[in-house]
Structures are given as C-alpha cells and as structure tokens.
Scaffold this motif. Structure first.
Motif, PDB file in Angstrom:
ATOM      1  N   ARG A   1       6.392  -2.699  -5.549  1.00  0.00           N
ATOM      2  CA  ARG A   1       5.621  -2.773  -6.802  1.00  0.00           C
ATOM      3  C   ARG A   1       6.276  -3.728  -7.800  1.00  0.00           C
ATOM      4  NH1 ARG A   1       2.153   0.834  -8.838  1.00  0.00           N
ATOM      5  NH2 ARG A   1       2.860   2.472  -7.391  1.00  0.00           N
ATOM      6  N   ASP A   2       7.585  -3.669  -7.895  1.00  0.00           N
ATOM      7  CA  ASP A   2       8.310  -4.506  -8.852  1.00  0.00           C
ATOM      8  C   ASP A   2       8.321  -5.970  -8.452  1.00  0.00           C
ATOM      9  OD1 ASP A   2       9.350  -2.253 -10.535  1.00  0.00           O
ATOM     10  OD2 ASP A   2      10.290  -1.711  -8.635  1.00  0.00           O
TER      11      ASP A   2
ATOM     12  N   SER B  84       0.809  -1.217   0.000  1.00  0.00           N
ATOM     13  CA  SER B  84       0.000   0.000   0.000  1.00  0.00           C
ATOM     14  C   SER B  84       0.839   1.263   0.000  1.00  0.00           C
ATOM     15  CB  SER B  84      -0.954   0.001   1.203  1.00  0.00           C
ATOM     16  OG  SER B  84      -1.936  -1.014   1.053  1.00  0.00           O
ATOM     17  N   THR B  85       2.076   1.176   0.500  1.00  0.00           N
ATOM     18  CA  THR B  85       2.984   2.322   0.468  1.00  0.00           C
ATOM     19  C   THR B  85       4.096   2.149  -0.560  1.00  0.00           C
ATOM     20  OG1 THR B  85       4.316   1.375   2.265  1.00  0.00           O
ATOM     21  CG2 THR B  85       2.553   2.888   2.899  1.00  0.00           C
ATOM     22  N   ASN B  86       4.073   1.026  -1.285  1.00  0.00           N
ATOM     23  CA  ASN B  86       5.147   0.718  -2.242  1.00  0.00           C
ATOM     24  C   ASN B  86       6.510   0.862  -1.569  1.00  0.00           C
ATOM     25  OD1 ASN B  86       6.391   0.024  -4.674  1.00  0.00           O
ATOM     26  ND2 ASN B  86       6.456   2.128  -5.395  1.00  0.00           N
ATOM     27  N   ALA B  87       6.677   0.112  -0.479  1.00  0.00           N
ATOM     28  CA  ALA B  87       7.893   0.214   0.326  1.00  0.00           C
ATOM     29  C   ALA B  87       9.138  -0.096  -0.501  1.00  0.00           C
ATOM     30  CB  ALA B  87       7.800  -0.742   1.519  1.00  0.00           C
ATOM     31  N   GLY B  88      10.249   0.515  -0.098  1.00  0.00           N
ATOM     32  CA  GLY B  88      11.511   0.341  -0.805  1.00  0.00           C
ATOM     33  C   GLY B  88      12.470  -0.547  -0.047  1.00  0.00           C
TER      34      GLY B  88
ATOM     35  N   ASP C 189      -3.456  -2.438 -16.411  1.00  0.00           N
ATOM     36  CA  ASP C 189      -2.840  -3.155 -15.286  1.00  0.00           C
ATOM     37  C   ASP C 189      -3.517  -2.696 -14.007  1.00  0.00           C
ATOM     38  OD1 ASP C 189      -1.293  -4.380 -13.395  1.00  0.00           O
ATOM     39  OD2 ASP C 189       0.592  -3.976 -14.411  1.00  0.00           O
ATOM     40  N   LEU C 190      -4.575  -3.371 -13.603  1.00  0.00           N
ATOM     41  CA  LEU C 190      -5.338  -2.972 -12.418  1.00  0.00           C
ATOM     42  C   LEU C 190      -4.513  -3.113 -11.146  1.00  0.00           C
ATOM     43  CD1 LEU C 190      -8.766  -4.607 -13.317  1.00  0.00           C
ATOM     44  CD2 LEU C 190      -8.049  -2.235 -13.652  1.00  0.00           C
ATOM     45  N   ARG C 191      -3.589  -4.065 -11.148  1.00  0.00           N
ATOM     46  CA  ARG C 191      -2.750  -4.279  -9.962  1.00  0.00           C
ATOM     47  C   ARG C 191      -2.052  -2.990  -9.548  1.00  0.00           C
ATOM     48  NH1 ARG C 191       2.481  -7.289 -11.649  1.00  0.00           N
ATOM     49  NH2 ARG C 191       2.416  -5.379 -12.870  1.00  0.00           N
ATOM     50  N   ASP C 192      -1.466  -2.297 -10.499  1.00  0.00           N
ATOM     51  CA  ASP C 192      -0.673  -1.118 -10.172  1.00  0.00           C
ATOM     52  C   ASP C 192      -1.506   0.032  -9.627  1.00  0.00           C
ATOM     53  OD1 ASP C 192       1.904  -1.894 -10.503  1.00  0.00           O
ATOM     54  OD2 ASP C 192       2.160  -1.113 -12.513  1.00  0.00           O
ATOM     55  N   ILE C 193      -2.805   0.016  -9.868  1.00  0.00           N
ATOM     56  CA  ILE C 193      -3.662   1.082  -9.342  1.00  0.00           C
ATOM     57  C   ILE C 193      -3.684   1.050  -7.818  1.00  0.00           C
ATOM     58  CG2 ILE C 193      -6.062   1.879  -9.187  1.00  0.00           C
ATOM     59  CD1 ILE C 193      -6.410   0.962 -12.089  1.00  0.00           C
ATOM     60  N   PHE C 194      -3.653  -0.153  -7.254  1.00  0.00           N
ATOM     61  CA  PHE C 194      -3.814  -0.286  -5.803  1.00  0.00           C
ATOM     62  C   PHE C 194      -2.481  -0.243  -5.050  1.00  0.00           C
ATOM     63  CE2 PHE C 194      -7.416  -2.385  -7.822  1.00  0.00           C
ATOM     64  CZ  PHE C 194      -8.475  -1.699  -7.216  1.00  0.00           C
ATOM     65  N   ILE C 195      -1.387  -0.571  -5.728  1.00  0.00           N
ATOM     66  CA  ILE C 195      -0.079  -0.504  -5.069  1.00  0.00           C
ATOM     67  C   ILE C 195       0.318   0.957  -4.912  1.00  0.00           C
ATOM     68  CG2 ILE C 195       2.351  -1.136  -5.227  1.00  0.00           C
ATOM     69  CD1 ILE C 195       1.508  -3.552  -6.903  1.00  0.00           C
TER      70      ILE C 195
ATOM     71  N   LEU D 273      -8.223   3.270  -2.375  1.00  0.00           N
ATOM     72  CA  LEU D 273      -8.997   2.811  -3.529  1.00  0.00           C
ATOM     73  C   LEU D 273      -9.563   1.407  -3.326  1.00  0.00           C
ATOM     74  CD1 LEU D 273      -6.635   3.993  -6.431  1.00  0.00           C
ATOM     75  CD2 LEU D 273      -8.586   5.198  -5.435  1.00  0.00           C
ATOM     76  N   GLY D 274      -9.023   0.675  -2.403  1.00  0.00           N
ATOM     77  CA  GLY D 274      -9.453  -0.682  -2.105  1.00  0.00           C
ATOM     78  C   GLY D 274      -8.537  -1.246  -1.041  1.00  0.00           C
ATOM     79  N   ILE D 275      -8.939  -2.360  -0.458  1.00  0.00           N
ATOM     80  CA  ILE D 275      -8.129  -2.974   0.597  1.00  0.00           C
ATOM     81  C   ILE D 275      -7.508  -4.256   0.058  1.00  0.00           C
ATOM     82  CG2 ILE D 275      -8.149  -4.040   2.875  1.00  0.00           C
ATOM     83  CD1 ILE D 275     -10.296  -2.114   3.704  1.00  0.00           C
TER      84      ILE D 275
END
Length: 473
Positions: free
Chosen positions: A164-165, A149-153, A194-200, A206-208
């Motif tokens: 995300r990657d 949810s935060t696209n952690a690094g 790519d619906l996946r990337d919308i939520f990451i 936008l969703g849980i």
C-alpha cells in the motif's frame, strides 16, 4: 448454480477460445495453490490481455450474476484466489497482462500491468538504476495485482512499508465493467477521498486491479548484512532499538528466526549453518548505505550489553544471498516435518517477546509437545507463528485441531491488540473470523462499500466478508 453454456460462450468470446480454458486438465494449475490446501472447480478460466477485455467480461458477469474469482500469481495462502469446489465460479487470470508499461527514474515510478511478476518489476527498476523494494519469498511467481490485493508485506517493510505504501495510482475495473483510470504519479493529491486505498487489500472483492503506478527508490550503494545469534526474543527487540540508534535508522530488514526453524532448513533444504554453534534464536539484519563498519560496531556494542552471543557478517554478495536463502527456505522446510498449523500475526514490536511466551504456553496446554517454528519480520511486529505437530502424533489428528489452535493463538493476539492477518490477507481461510475481530461499525462500513461497488456480489464472493455468497448460487 453453474453458469449456463450461453453465458460461458459469451465470456469466452471476449478473450477468444485459445484463452478461454475449459479442459479440466489444462485448468488444473488455476484450481489449486501450492500447499494443496485449497482445491476448487470451475467451468471456465479466462485469460484477458487488456483492461478492455476485463471490462467486457465483468459487464457480462454482472448482467448474468456470474461469480468471478480474480487470480494473479496464485501464491496466496488464504484461499482467496481459488474457486470453491461447487464449480460455479469463473476464474479470471491476469497472467497475460504482464507488461512493464513505463519506468521513470526522474519521477522514481514504474507503471506495470497487474499480471507483472514481482521479480520482473524488480529487474526493470534495477535496469534503470532504481530499487523496487517489495521482496517476498514468492517473488519469482507472485504478481503485482495479487500483492496489491492482499497488501503484501515482505522483508523490507521496516524501511519502505507494505505494498500500500509503495503505490501511487491504480487502474481498476469495477463490477459493472466501468474502468477507473487512476494511474497518477503524484506524491500529493488532496482532491477528496483516496479511492486507491479502497481497492488495496480488498482481495478483488470491490474491483479488479489491472495496472498500477508504484514507487521506486535510489539503489543502495552498499549493504551490510549479519546473521546474529541472540539469547532471546527480548534481546532481539533490544538489538533492533540499538541498531536503529547506532545506524541512523538505516535498518532495512530485521528478521527473527527460532533455532528449530533454522534446523528444519538445514535438515530438509540443505542450507549450511551460518554460525559455528547453535543458539536459541537468531536475527538476520541488514543495513543499507551505512557508515562503513556499522554492522561490526553494532555487534561489538550489542555483545558488551549481552544482547548478542555470536554473529557472522556477509563478506560477499554470494554470502549475503546464502543468508537470505536460509530465511526464505524456512517455509517449505516445514513440510517434511508433518502437519503445520500456521499463523500470520502481528503485535506491537515491543510486545513480541511476551506474545511468544504466552502463545507458547497456551498452545502447549492445548496440545502438549508441539514444536514452535516461529520466525518473521520482527522489525514490524509480524511473526509467522507456525506450529509443527508433536513428534509421533498423527498428522490428520493434529490438523483437525486447526480451528481450536487458531482460537487459542488469536485470543493471545487479541490481548495485545494485534492482528490475525499481518500480511497474507483474509481470503476464505479467515472470513468467518471477521465477526470476531471487527466491530459492528467496522463491518457495517465494509459491507456498505461492498454493496456500493458490487451490488450483485459477483466479485470474489465469500472472501473477506463472512457469509457473502454469490446471490446466483
């Protein structure tokens, strides 16, 4: 407005009273994050055990316009996972949804629920002879849903990318309770958006996210790790380029550490100095599966070029762990030094030295005597640009300068076309900054997505997008 008792009872019935926390003392751990900066109130904490229960909760919340704050490991630093102090937001914790659903070494995938602790995911992969490379200081308590949810690094982005990657597929519960099952293991799927990337990276607005398929990799057979003294950030950047050239791009981590950050860790966390003498700057570098002796050859070449003044190579797993513990203890070692104003920023790697010089000068003009505790992931241009209060300055007076300090630092970041949030997200902390850093076109697209996926604004209202408060409040 606080949800009426009837709504709270309907929500609680989904998970059962045992997993519906109403007692203020029992819910305290869900109301505050570890730095104590964000402390909220809530009438109810829900702990669902399945995507079906999350679905039923959101269907009720959407019908009743009840604001829901998703929470995973509660390790976020921008307040997105903490309810406001108004007491009308219901917390939905994913801590019971912590199962490892599948590990497939042949496909190099692992499927997990969103509440799975990062360290547990790493261990499950390791047990099958595989590597899950996401690595954070909080990996013993942060959870995959929050990481996504935060696209952690974290430490290994230079080699493996952000969260995300690492993601192949998601299961997501939408605001109205519908469930999207996108738990695919495919490396290639060109069937539209790519619906996946919308939520990451959307921080639950936008969703849980309730489950995910993540990538695995072969485990490195060996690592070479060095704690290296360098005279300047520019020398560190040049060393990074040399390391990539000489190792065949085997660099998996490359951390920059200012001497004051190391001294804080020595003073307050009990770590030992890895080298015989101090230096202005250090690099903690790691190569995976290199040609034997590659790190030593790198140090010798770098010393000939004046890029390195000293270095220690880990001679055992325990010494390697000690090097990394030193890096990971820097954050908490700042606390005893008084107030600290933190910035999680990124600029192009080549511009890091210039950014540090210009930001230091600008901050010194604002508050003379500040101490610059800079460290972070030089390999991907992400610097944790933290400012400790001048010695002797009143802590509260210093922290009152938080916004003014951010203005100064973010202005420098902007000049380098950088980011004011490299890996920690936006949350509540930086939502008001979005109008400054995003164009009207970008904000319009983001608001359009929010309106489409969450028209009643029940999912984490007021986070990420500025001014989006829940319409029932």
């Amino acid at each position: 407005m606080t949800p009426p008792p009837g709504t709270l009872d309907r929500l609680a019935a989904v998970v059962g009273e045992r997993n519906a926390i109403r007692d203020r003392a029992a819910m305290d751990g869900y109301m505050r994050e570890w730095r104590q900066i964000w402390v909220g109130r809530s009438p109810l904490v829900l702990r669902p055990a399945s995507a079906d229960e999350v679905s039923r909760i959101l269907a009720i919340a959407n019908e009743t316009r009840t604001a829901i704050v998703p929470q995973a490991g509660n390790t976020g630093l921008c307040g997105g996972q903490i309810p406001t102090d108004e007491g009308h937001e219901v917390v939905l914790s994913l801590d019971r949804m912590n199962r490892i659903l599948d590990v497939d070494p042949a496909d190099n995938t692992i499927t997990v629920e969103a509440g799975a602790i990062l360290k547990s995911v790493q261990d499950a992969a390791d047990a099958q002879g595989r590597l899950f490379p996401l690595s954070l200081a909080s990996e013993g308590s942060c959870r995959i849903g929050g990481n996504l949810s935060t696209n952690a690094g974290g430490l290994n982005v230079i080699a493996y990318g952000n969260t995300r990657d690492l993601c192949l597929g998601l299961e997501v519960v939408l605001a109205d309770g519908r469930v999207w099952n996108g738990l695919k293991r495919l490396r290639k799927d060109n069937t539209g958006y790519d619906l996946r990337d919308i939520f990451i990276g959307a921080e639950g607005t936008l969703g849980i996210i309730t489950a995910a398929v993540m990538k695995l990799f072969p485990k490195p057979r060996r690592q070479e790790t060095g704690f290296i003294a360098v005279p300047s950030p520019q020398a560190a950047v040049d060393l990074l380029s040399l390391a990539k050239d000489m190792s065949g791009n085997r660099v998996v981590a490359f951390e920059l550490i200012a001497d004051i950050a190391l001294q804080f860790a020595i003073r307050h966390a009990g770590v030992r100095h890895p080298l015989a003498a101090s230096s202005a700057w250090y690099v903690l570098a790691e190569l995976a599966d290199p040609v034997p002796g590659a790190m030593m050859a790198l140090l010798e070449a770098a010393m000939e070029r004046g890029l390195v003044t000293d270095g220690a190579l880990a001679q055992s797993d325990s010494q390697r762990s000690a090097f990394w513990a030193t890096r990971e203890l820097i954050s908490e070692s700042q606390k005893p030094e008084g107030g600290s104003i933190k910035h999680d920023v990124s600029v192009p790697v080549s511009k890091v030295p210039q950014f540090l010089a210009e930001a230091d000068a600008a901050v010194s003009r604002l508050i003379p005597g500040c101490r610059f505790v800079s460290f972070g992931h030089l390999g991907d241009g992400n610097i944790h640009y933290n400012i400790s209060q001048p010695t002797g300055m009143d802590k509260h007076a210093f922290l009152d300068m938080w916004d003014a300090m951010n203005d100064v630092v973010f202005e420098v970041v902007g000049r380098f076309n950088g980011s004011i949030s490299a890996e920690h997200g936006i949350g509540r902390l930086k939502a008001h900054r979005m109008v400054e850093i995003k164009s009207p076109v970008e904000l319009g697209m983001m608001r359009g997505l929010k309106q489409m996926f969450d028209p009643n604004n029940i999912l984490n209202p007021g986070r990420v997008l500025p001014g989006d408060q829940n319409r029932s409040s």
